[in-house]
Design a protein around this motif. Sequence first.
Motif, PDB file in Angstrom:
ATOM      1  N   GLU A 167       8.054  -2.053  -9.750  1.00  0.00           N
ATOM      2  CA  GLU A 167       6.797  -2.672  -9.315  1.00  0.00           C
ATOM      3  C   GLU A 167       5.733  -1.603  -9.050  1.00  0.00           C
ATOM      4  O   GLU A 167       4.571  -1.751  -9.450  1.00  0.00           O
ATOM      5  CB  GLU A 167       7.031  -3.509  -8.062  1.00  0.00           C
ATOM      6  N   ALA A 168       6.116  -0.518  -8.393  1.00  0.00           N
ATOM      7  CA  ALA A 168       5.172   0.548  -8.062  1.00  0.00           C
ATOM      8  C   ALA A 168       4.626   1.231  -9.310  1.00  0.00           C
ATOM      9  O   ALA A 168       3.419   1.482  -9.411  1.00  0.00           O
ATOM     10  CB  ALA A 168       5.835   1.571  -7.145  1.00  0.00           C
ATOM     11  N   VAL A 169       5.479   1.535 -10.272  1.00  0.00           N
ATOM     12  CA  VAL A 169       5.018   2.291 -11.439  1.00  0.00           C
ATOM     13  C   VAL A 169       4.315   1.417 -12.466  1.00  0.00           C
ATOM     14  O   VAL A 169       3.579   1.938 -13.313  1.00  0.00           O
ATOM     15  CB  VAL A 169       6.148   3.115 -12.103  1.00  0.00           C
ATOM     16  N   LEU A 170       4.495   0.108 -12.390  1.00  0.00           N
ATOM     17  CA  LEU A 170       3.822  -0.783 -13.327  1.00  0.00           C
ATOM     18  C   LEU A 170       2.516  -1.344 -12.779  1.00  0.00           C
ATOM     19  O   LEU A 170       1.820  -2.077 -13.475  1.00  0.00           O
ATOM     20  CB  LEU A 170       4.752  -1.933 -13.741  1.00  0.00           C
ATOM     21  N   ALA A 171       2.163  -0.981 -11.559  1.00  0.00           N
ATOM     22  CA  ALA A 171       0.897  -1.443 -10.984  1.00  0.00           C
ATOM     23  C   ALA A 171      -0.268  -0.851 -11.777  1.00  0.00           C
ATOM     24  O   ALA A 171      -0.163   0.236 -12.365  1.00  0.00           O
ATOM     25  CB  ALA A 171       0.812  -1.034  -9.512  1.00  0.00           C
ATOM     26  N   ASP A 172      -1.378  -1.554 -11.779  1.00  0.00           N
ATOM     27  CA  ASP A 172      -2.560  -1.111 -12.519  1.00  0.00           C
ATOM     28  C   ASP A 172      -3.005   0.285 -12.100  1.00  0.00           C
ATOM     29  O   ASP A 172      -3.114   0.579 -10.906  1.00  0.00           O
ATOM     30  CB  ASP A 172      -3.721  -2.084 -12.299  1.00  0.00           C
ATOM     31  N   GLY A 173      -3.246   1.124 -13.089  1.00  0.00           N
ATOM     32  CA  GLY A 173      -3.819   2.433 -12.843  1.00  0.00           C
ATOM     33  C   GLY A 173      -2.896   3.499 -12.328  1.00  0.00           C
ATOM     34  O   GLY A 173      -3.308   4.633 -12.095  1.00  0.00           O
ATOM     35  N   VAL A 174      -1.628   3.203 -12.143  1.00  0.00           N
ATOM     36  CA  VAL A 174      -0.687   4.173 -11.574  1.00  0.00           C
ATOM     37  C   VAL A 174      -0.247   5.192 -12.625  1.00  0.00           C
ATOM     38  O   VAL A 174       0.006   4.844 -13.774  1.00  0.00           O
ATOM     39  CB  VAL A 174       0.556   3.462 -10.980  1.00  0.00           C
ATOM     40  N   GLN A 175      -0.150   6.430 -12.205  1.00  0.00           N
ATOM     41  CA  GLN A 175       0.429   7.497 -13.030  1.00  0.00           C
ATOM     42  C   GLN A 175       1.785   7.816 -12.446  1.00  0.00           C
ATOM     43  O   GLN A 175       1.885   8.055 -11.241  1.00  0.00           O
ATOM     44  CB  GLN A 175      -0.445   8.749 -12.992  1.00  0.00           C
ATOM     45  N   ALA A 176       2.832   7.794 -13.247  1.00  0.00           N
ATOM     46  CA  ALA A 176       4.177   8.125 -12.774  1.00  0.00           C
ATOM     47  C   ALA A 176       4.652   9.397 -13.449  1.00  0.00           C
ATOM     48  O   ALA A 176       4.463   9.581 -14.650  1.00  0.00           O
ATOM     49  CB  ALA A 176       5.144   6.980 -13.072  1.00  0.00           C
TER      50      ALA A 176
END
Length: 123
Positions: free
Chosen positions: A111-120
Motif C-alpha cells: 500500500e505504501a509503495v503503490l501510493a501516488d507519487g511515492v519513490q521506493a
Amino acid sequence: MDAAPRPLVVKVTCGAEAPERANQAWTVASTALAAGADVTVWLTGEAVWFAVPGRQPSLDLPHAAAVTDLVEAVRLGGRIVVCTQCAARRSLTTQDLVDGATIAGAASFVEAVLADGVQALVY
C-alpha cells in the motif's frame, strides 16, 4: 514556488553483513528527510536490529556517518517500520523497538509503495 519532494520509502534488507549497503540506505533516507521528503524506512531480515535499542549494528565504516545517528534522524523526522514476519522470527514486539517504530506486514508495504507519487528504493 518549489514543489515538496515526493514521498520516499526505503526498504533495508541487510544489516552488519553488508555494511556499505546498509549505511547507504540510512544515508539516503536521512538525506531525503533533510531535503524535506516524507520518509519511511522499512526493515526486513537482519535490518530489523537497527530498530532495537542496544542491538543496532555498528557498521564502523570510514568516511560514513555513524549509523546510530542516521537511525535517530529517521526516527525523529520520518517513520521506521519493521516487517511483521521478521520481527516474529526474532521474538520482537513493538515494546522492543525504538520509540515510534511500528511493526507491519507486506500488505502495508505494498500500500505504501503503490501510493501516488511515492519513490521506493530497496537496499
